[in-house]
Every structure is written in structure tokens, then in C-alpha cells.
Design a protein around this motif. Sequence first.
Motif, PDB file in Angstrom:
ATOM      1  N   THR A   9      99.908  58.022  93.919  1.00  0.00           N
ATOM      2  CA  THR A   9     101.087  57.510  93.229  1.00  0.00           C
ATOM      3  C   THR A   9     102.254  57.574  94.212  1.00  0.00           C
ATOM      4  O   THR A   9     102.535  58.630  94.782  1.00  0.00           O
ATOM      5  N   VAL A  10     102.904  56.447  94.417  1.00  0.00           N
ATOM      6  CA  VAL A  10     103.991  56.350  95.384  1.00  0.00           C
ATOM      7  C   VAL A  10     105.237  55.846  94.657  1.00  0.00           C
ATOM      8  O   VAL A  10     105.192  54.817  93.982  1.00  0.00           O
ATOM      9  N   VAL A  11     106.341  56.585  94.802  1.00  0.00           N
ATOM     10  CA  VAL A  11     107.603  56.193  94.193  1.00  0.00           C
ATOM     11  C   VAL A  11     108.506  55.629  95.284  1.00  0.00           C
ATOM     12  O   VAL A  11     108.797  56.308  96.277  1.00  0.00           O
TER      13      VAL A  11
ATOM     14  N   THR B  61     106.970  38.975 105.108  1.00  0.00           N
ATOM     15  CA  THR B  61     107.973  39.812 104.451  1.00  0.00           C
ATOM     16  C   THR B  61     108.000  41.201 105.069  1.00  0.00           C
ATOM     17  O   THR B  61     106.951  41.829 105.252  1.00  0.00           O
ATOM     18  N   ALA B  62     109.204  41.666 105.389  1.00  0.00           N
ATOM     19  CA  ALA B  62     109.423  43.064 105.760  1.00  0.00           C
ATOM     20  C   ALA B  62     110.049  43.759 104.562  1.00  0.00           C
ATOM     21  O   ALA B  62     111.074  43.298 104.044  1.00  0.00           O
ATOM     22  N   VAL B  63     109.437  44.835 104.102  1.00  0.00           N
ATOM     23  CA  VAL B  63     109.943  45.592 102.959  1.00  0.00           C
ATOM     24  C   VAL B  63     110.492  46.914 103.486  1.00  0.00           C
ATOM     25  O   VAL B  63     109.730  47.821 103.844  1.00  0.00           O
ATOM     26  N   ALA B  64     111.811  47.009 103.557  1.00  0.00           N
ATOM     27  CA  ALA B  64     112.473  48.239 104.005  1.00  0.00           C
ATOM     28  C   ALA B  64     112.787  49.089 102.779  1.00  0.00           C
ATOM     29  O   ALA B  64     113.415  48.615 101.836  1.00  0.00           O
ATOM     30  N   HIS B  65     112.342  50.344 102.784  1.00  0.00           N
ATOM     31  CA  HIS B  65     112.452  51.135 101.572  1.00  0.00           C
ATOM     32  C   HIS B  65     112.411  52.629 101.892  1.00  0.00           C
ATOM     33  O   HIS B  65     112.120  53.039 103.018  1.00  0.00           O
ATOM     34  N   THR B  66     112.703  53.418 100.873  1.00  0.00           N
ATOM     35  CA  THR B  66     112.528  54.864 100.944  1.00  0.00           C
ATOM     36  C   THR B  66     111.370  55.252 100.042  1.00  0.00           C
ATOM     37  O   THR B  66     111.318  54.847  98.879  1.00  0.00           O
ATOM     38  N   ILE B  67     110.421  55.987 100.598  1.00  0.00           N
ATOM     39  CA  ILE B  67     109.363  56.568  99.779  1.00  0.00           C
ATOM     40  C   ILE B  67     109.899  57.882  99.235  1.00  0.00           C
ATOM     41  O   ILE B  67     110.007  58.873  99.958  1.00  0.00           O
ATOM     42  N   SER B  68     110.265  57.883  97.957  1.00  0.00           N
ATOM     43  CA  SER B  68     110.856  59.086  97.361  1.00  0.00           C
ATOM     44  C   SER B  68     109.844  60.205  97.196  1.00  0.00           C
ATOM     45  O   SER B  68     110.193  61.386  97.215  1.00  0.00           O
ATOM     46  N   GLY B  69     108.593  59.842  97.005  1.00  0.00           N
ATOM     47  CA  GLY B  69     107.551  60.849  96.865  1.00  0.00           C
ATOM     48  C   GLY B  69     106.182  60.225  96.831  1.00  0.00           C
ATOM     49  O   GLY B  69     106.013  59.060  96.461  1.00  0.00           O
ATOM     50  N   VAL B  70     105.191  61.000  97.245  1.00  0.00           N
ATOM     51  CA  VAL B  70     103.791  60.595  97.193  1.00  0.00           C
ATOM     52  C   VAL B  70     103.014  61.734  96.554  1.00  0.00           C
ATOM     53  O   VAL B  70     103.172  62.905  96.937  1.00  0.00           O
TER      54      VAL B  70
ATOM     55  N   TRP C 107     108.623  44.088  89.246  1.00  0.00           N
ATOM     56  CA  TRP C 107     109.721  44.633  90.039  1.00  0.00           C
ATOM     57  C   TRP C 107     111.072  44.332  89.383  1.00  0.00           C
ATOM     58  O   TRP C 107     111.353  43.171  89.052  1.00  0.00           O
ATOM     59  N   PRO C 108     111.939  45.341  89.216  1.00  0.00           N
ATOM     60  CA  PRO C 108     113.312  45.068  88.803  1.00  0.00           C
ATOM     61  C   PRO C 108     114.122  44.586  90.011  1.00  0.00           C
ATOM     62  O   PRO C 108     114.178  45.267  91.037  1.00  0.00           O
ATOM     63  N   LEU C 109     114.699  43.403  89.909  1.00  0.00           N
ATOM     64  CA  LEU C 109     115.411  42.797  91.029  1.00  0.00           C
ATOM     65  C   LEU C 109     116.885  42.639  90.696  1.00  0.00           C
ATOM     66  O   LEU C 109     117.239  42.251  89.584  1.00  0.00           O
ATOM     67  N   GLY C 110     117.722  42.946  91.674  1.00  0.00           N
ATOM     68  CA  GLY C 110     119.163  42.792  91.514  1.00  0.00           C
ATOM     69  C   GLY C 110     119.744  41.930  92.624  1.00  0.00           C
ATOM     70  O   GLY C 110     119.065  41.604  93.602  1.00  0.00           O
ATOM     71  N   THR C 111     120.999  41.556  92.474  1.00  0.00           N
ATOM     72  CA  THR C 111     121.657  40.755  93.497  1.00  0.00           C
ATOM     73  C   THR C 111     121.950  41.619  94.722  1.00  0.00           C
ATOM     74  O   THR C 111     122.058  42.845  94.644  1.00  0.00           O
TER      75      THR C 111
ATOM     76  N   SER D 202     115.668  45.659  95.156  1.00  0.00           N
ATOM     77  CA  SER D 202     115.253  46.384  93.959  1.00  0.00           C
ATOM     78  C   SER D 202     115.667  47.843  94.095  1.00  0.00           C
ATOM     79  O   SER D 202     115.538  48.427  95.178  1.00  0.00           O
ATOM     80  N   PRO D 203     116.151  48.449  92.995  1.00  0.00           N
ATOM     81  CA  PRO D 203     116.434  49.887  93.058  1.00  0.00           C
ATOM     82  C   PRO D 203     115.171  50.714  93.202  1.00  0.00           C
ATOM     83  O   PRO D 203     115.237  51.879  93.606  1.00  0.00           O
ATOM     84  N   GLY D 204     114.001  50.126  92.884  1.00  0.00           N
ATOM     85  CA  GLY D 204     112.752  50.831  93.119  1.00  0.00           C
ATOM     86  C   GLY D 204     111.779  50.749  91.974  1.00  0.00           C
ATOM     87  O   GLY D 204     112.082  50.213  90.899  1.00  0.00           O
ATOM     88  N   THR D 205     110.593  51.277  92.187  1.00  0.00           N
ATOM     89  CA  THR D 205     109.547  51.315  91.167  1.00  0.00           C
ATOM     90  C   THR D 205     108.496  52.327  91.581  1.00  0.00           C
ATOM     91  O   THR D 205     108.587  52.933  92.654  1.00  0.00           O
ATOM     92  N   GLU D 206     107.490  52.517  90.720  1.00  0.00           N
ATOM     93  CA  GLU D 206     106.376  53.415  91.006  1.00  0.00           C
ATOM     94  C   GLU D 206     105.105  52.604  91.184  1.00  0.00           C
ATOM     95  O   GLU D 206     104.812  51.705  90.390  1.00  0.00           O
TER      96      GLU D 206
END
Length: 231
Positions: free
Chosen positions: A8-10, A46-55, A184-188, A215-219
Motif C-alpha cells: 500500500t503506497v500513499v 508522463t513524468a509523475v513528480a510526487h511524495t511517497i508519504s508512506g509504504v 484521481w482527485p485533480l485540481g487546477t 492532485s493532492p494525492g491518493t492511496e
Amino acid sequence: MFSVRPLTVVLADVCFCHWPVDADALSRSIPDWLTVETADGDAWVTAVAHTISGVSSFGVDLTGPVAAVTVRTYVRGPDGHRGVRFLAVYADDALTATVTEPALRLPYREGRLGRRTDDGEYRTRRTLDVDGRCVLDVRYTPGDGETTTAPPDSLAAFLVERHRYFTTGGFGTHLVGSVGHDPWPLGTVDADVSGTLLPTLGLPDPAGSPLVHYSPGTELGLSPPRPLWLD
């Protein structure tokens, strides 16, 4: 299919940077058992730049916040199912690299990742290769409005809503894994993207300016890949 998802990856603070590219040129970077998929007349990287909050694995936490960039393109497998092919994974954590290479069969690359917020106005994510050259620089400001999900059959849905990934195992085995998540929740977002990511990875030059989603994120629920014949 894939009833067990041991990882599970957040993800948080996710910036999708999409480039249109020539499909014929891109196909030379993709195994011949996969077919490059197009939308609006182009293939896309696509390059997806993100923070992995937890695994976590079966409820056991494995790692804390990690900066990461995954690079992928859009394909169909031999059975016609849609998915992604990962072209590179950059992460600033040794455990993440340990997991992505042997367990998920993802192409980890060495590099250095940085993230900062400047005066609360914009955020910067920068990815350097092993020689210290900037391959991706993303400066972005998420909007304050509510998030939405991508409409079905839209370009946004084509680019963000994928639930399979194809990779290659030992002796050239054709593998497929699953990625389970809610839409995915998507914002401007206002964003400026630069760098030499595509040529650094040996990919064709972009056929146009990048399209950016935020996106602010998802799990995510991840299953390690298994041979296609078991799918």
C-alpha cells in the motif's frame, strides 16, 4: 485477478507532466510485445513528480516520506488491455529502490531529488542525474478550488487513470502488475516545466508543450507483476 495487494503506497502533492511524442519514434523504446497507445493523435510520456508519504506491506510500515519521480508511457498488452510501461523511476530513498527493482520490476535510476516551497507561492521539484545535471525542473502552484475527477473518455482520464503496468522479468518473461486506486482527485495548477528528461532517457523529443495535472494525492494498492499467462 490480483486479489492480494501486498503493498500500500500513499502519494501526496502529485504533479503529472505529460509530453506528446511521435508514436513511431517512441515504439523503438518499447518492447515489441507491447503496442504504444495514442490519444489526440499522439503517444504520450508522463513524468509523475510526487511524495511517497508512506509504504506499508500487510499493515507493516516500511518507509516514511520519500521524494520520487516515475516516468511512464501508455501501452496495450498482447491481450489488448490498457496499461503503462514504466521507463524510469527516480527516488531519494535506498529502500524504495530496493523494492522497485526486484519486487516490482521497475527501472530504478540513480539521481538526486529536491523539493522546496518558496515564500508559500510556488513549489519546486528538481531531479538531477548521477552527473548532477538537471533532467527535470517543475515549478508549480496548485489552485485553491475543489478537486474533481477526470471525465470518462477524456484526455485527462487517458493520462491518469491506469490500473495495470507491464514489465519484463528474467529470460524476457512478459509480466503484468496491478495498481488499484480510486479515481484521481485533480485540481487546477499553474506550472512551468523544463529539463532534458526525455533525451536523457533516450526518448524522442516532445512534439509539443507539456500538459500538467495536479492532485493532492491518493492511496495505491500495488501487486507485484506476474506472467501474463496467469492474468
